[in-house]
Each structure stands twice: as C-alpha cells, then as structure tokens.
Design an enzyme around this catalytic site. Sequence first.
Site, PDB file in Angstrom:
ATOM      1  N   HIS A  93       0.834  -1.213   0.000  1.00 55.53           N
ATOM      2  CA  HIS A  93       0.000   0.000   0.000  1.00 55.53           C
ATOM      3  C   HIS A  93       0.866   1.259   0.000  1.00 55.53           C
ATOM      4  CE1 HIS A  93      -3.329  -2.706   0.950  1.00 55.53           C
ATOM      5  NE2 HIS A  93      -2.557  -3.218   1.896  1.00 55.53           N
ATOM      6  N   SER A 122      16.061  16.522 -19.409  1.00 57.83           N
ATOM      7  CA  SER A 122      14.993  17.520 -19.460  1.00 57.83           C
ATOM      8  C   SER A 122      15.475  18.696 -20.291  1.00 57.83           C
ATOM      9  CB  SER A 122      14.617  17.985 -18.054  1.00 57.83           C
ATOM     10  OG  SER A 122      13.817  19.154 -18.095  1.00 57.83           O
TER      11      SER A 122
END
Length: 453
Positions: free
Chosen positions: A167, A292
């Site tokens: 989780h 980037s």
Amino acid sequence: MSLRSLSPLDGRYVDQVKLLSAYFSEWALIKYRIYVEVEWLITMAERPEITHVRSFTADETEQLRSLVIDFDDEQAQQVKDIEKTTRHDVKAAEYYIKEKIKDTSLDEISESVHFCCTSEDINNLAYALMLRDGIQQEWLPQAQALVDAVADLAGNTADLPMMSHTHGQPATPSTVGKEMAVFVARWQRQFSQIERAEYMGKFNGAVGNYNAHVVTYPDIPWEAVARHLIEDRLGLTFNPLTTQIEPHDYMAELFHMLMRFNTILLDFDRDMWSYISLGYFRQKVIKTEVGSSIMPHKVNPIDFENSEANVGVGNALLDHLASKLQASRQQRDLTDSSALRNVGTAIGHSLLAIQSSLRGVGRVEVDEESLKRNLDDAWEVLAEAIQMVMRKAGHDNPYEQMKTLTRGQTITQETMEAFIRDLDLPDADKIRLLSLTPSAYIGLATDLVQHIR
C-alpha cells in the site's frame, strides 16, 4: 526511417523492430503465400493418384522452391502489380507463380497452381507460419534475454536487504534479489507456455468439406493429404474441422499468453520506476544524453516508461485480435482479413516494450547505501516478529501492544530494545529479538531465489 511514417514502428523505432518485417510485413505475407502454394504443388506431384500433376525432377523442385528462396522486393512488387489488376491478393500470388514457370518445363502444370484451394487455405497457413517464425525467431529470444538479465540481477542481489512496501507504506523487509526473482518465475511460466504454443492450419477448401476435392478425385484420402502438407511439410498442427477459415482459436490462445507476459512486464516496469524513485537503484549517467529540456540535473527512467507505454498499445491490439478473430459470420466473413494485418503491429509493440525494459535493466545499479539507510530508519517493521514471539510465549494482546507502540510513531533502535527487555520471554527468544535488525529481518528471502536457477 521515413519521417512521414504513420506508425512509430516504421518511423522512430524502426531500427529496433525492423527484423520483424521478415515475418509480418506485406512482403512477408506474399512470400509465405508463395511458399504454401509451392509446397502444395510439390505435394501433389509426389502423389501418383493425383494424375493430372506429374512427378517433378529434382531440378524442377529446386526451381519451384527458388521462388521462395530468391524472393526479394522486386519479386514482391511484381505480385503487387498483378494485384492492381486482379484486386485480389491471393489470386495475384497464383498468377505470379504461373508467370514464373511459363516457358519452362513446368508450364504444362500451370493450371495446377492453387488446385482445389480457396484463398483461406493459403492465407491461414501463411499467417500460421508467419506467427510461428516471428515468435520463435525474434520475440522469444528477446523475451529470454530480458528474463535472463533480471535473473542475473536477482542472483547478484539475493542477499541484499531492502524495505518492502505494501500500500505504498514500509512493510516487512525482503531482498532485492527475491523481489526480482518473483518476476523471473512469473515470466518463466508464461514463457514455457509460449514455447509450446500450437500453430494450427487447415487445407480443406471453400467451406471446410473438401467438396471440390472429392468430386475431382473421389478415392483420394484428402484428410491425410491435407494433414501431410500441414504437419510434415510445413511443421504446423492440422485442424480437421473448420469452416472456410481456420477459426483462429489458437491465435487467441497465443495472444493471451503474450498479453500475460506483457502484463507481468508492465508490473516490473512500474516497480523498477518506483524503486528508482525511492533511491534503491541509481541510473547510469550517459554524458551526452539530456533528461529535461529545462532541468539539467534530470536522469529519467525513460526506458521503463517507454516499455510501459508500448505494453499498453501492444496489449490493446492483442486483446482486440484475440476476441475479434474468434468470431466470423456463418462459414466466413472478411473481418478477420483486415484484423490479421495488425498482428505484426501488436507483436512489434510487445517486442519494443521488452527491448526498452531490457535496456533499462542494463542502465541501473543498486544503491546499497540508500537501501541501508531506508532500513535503518524503520525499526517499526520488527513489530511483526516481536508480537509473534509474544504470542508464542502466551502474552495477552501482543498485536494490540505492538500497535500502540508503533502505529504512526517514530521508532528507534533504543525504543524497540527497551520494549523487548521488559518482556517476559525465554532467554533464547529475547536474545534473538535483541539481535534482530531491520536488515537482518529477511526470513528465507535469500534462499527463495534458488527457485529460478
């Protein structure tokens, strides 16, 4: 690469998947059709009871097979030029063969080309051969390379502790190798099924009953002849009961196998992306590359992202083909013909996903310091083990005690050791718990990796 390509497989990614064109392109489909037509001619010539086709000399047989062996772009264009007139692709292949044997010793058997065949007799075998050869010669070796690379990673990190996450939250520790081995084991199961896949074929005429065959030669065992062509000549599996088309159930089975392999790959890609984000793996920096256009520091997990995207496209196509191809109106409609032309695209995206992920695996390295820091800050994960020892010793509400101590709390080594010392436990159990650290709390994880070796 053409900058005007509609499909990225024929544009941006052409160098990575171009070998598939030998199996799934228009050129390949024409070649495999001619191969089937030629082998049917040779099969008839070897059966004396098919009296209108005489036996061939060794040179004549070689001449026929050279139509396949020497097939190139120029030959394929000749077939396409014929198709402009016929507006029928299989008939164009038939006329091409007739043209090639014209004015040779084989000219007299020209009308035996495509004898008793419906187009689907040729097409279904061509596609089965294309699938078999493309999967076995290209897809399986690349898939095996990925499985092997992750298996090597698992073996090399079998005893390297890491924090698990369930989780998205810290959970009982494992090892990097064991978590990699889980993917290997899952892939191996799918891989073995794909290796054993059947590629089926039919050769029984216009609606699957050998109608014209029986009228022409009533006493010939036509099922045996068809089985011989399909199994002994072509190496496929004979399907004795069909309509005009082979029903494509085996294709649906194969495509679902590929989808399962791909979905495991998707799971792997996402986990690797997460592990990189957590700092468990570092990506190797290639000096000339850019991460980037504005953020100079970026080193992005683009290989795993690219793989994930291509799994999505490939599985969408495979899923559609698996459901579409099994349904055909009455004895046949033409929807399968248009759908089948996308098989290469589906497998191409799957192959591209495998290659991208394999490249990603080759460009990461484990960050052992990061793994250690992550575990050293998570003493609360030992609550599971402590409460089990408390249960063994007969303590009241051990789960609730550990929940009160640890849930939502920052737990240090000192906190945990103080709690253990206050417990009424046998000396051996208490000593074992006091010596336990998050990095040592890995159970049988290291040993479990042996299941993939």
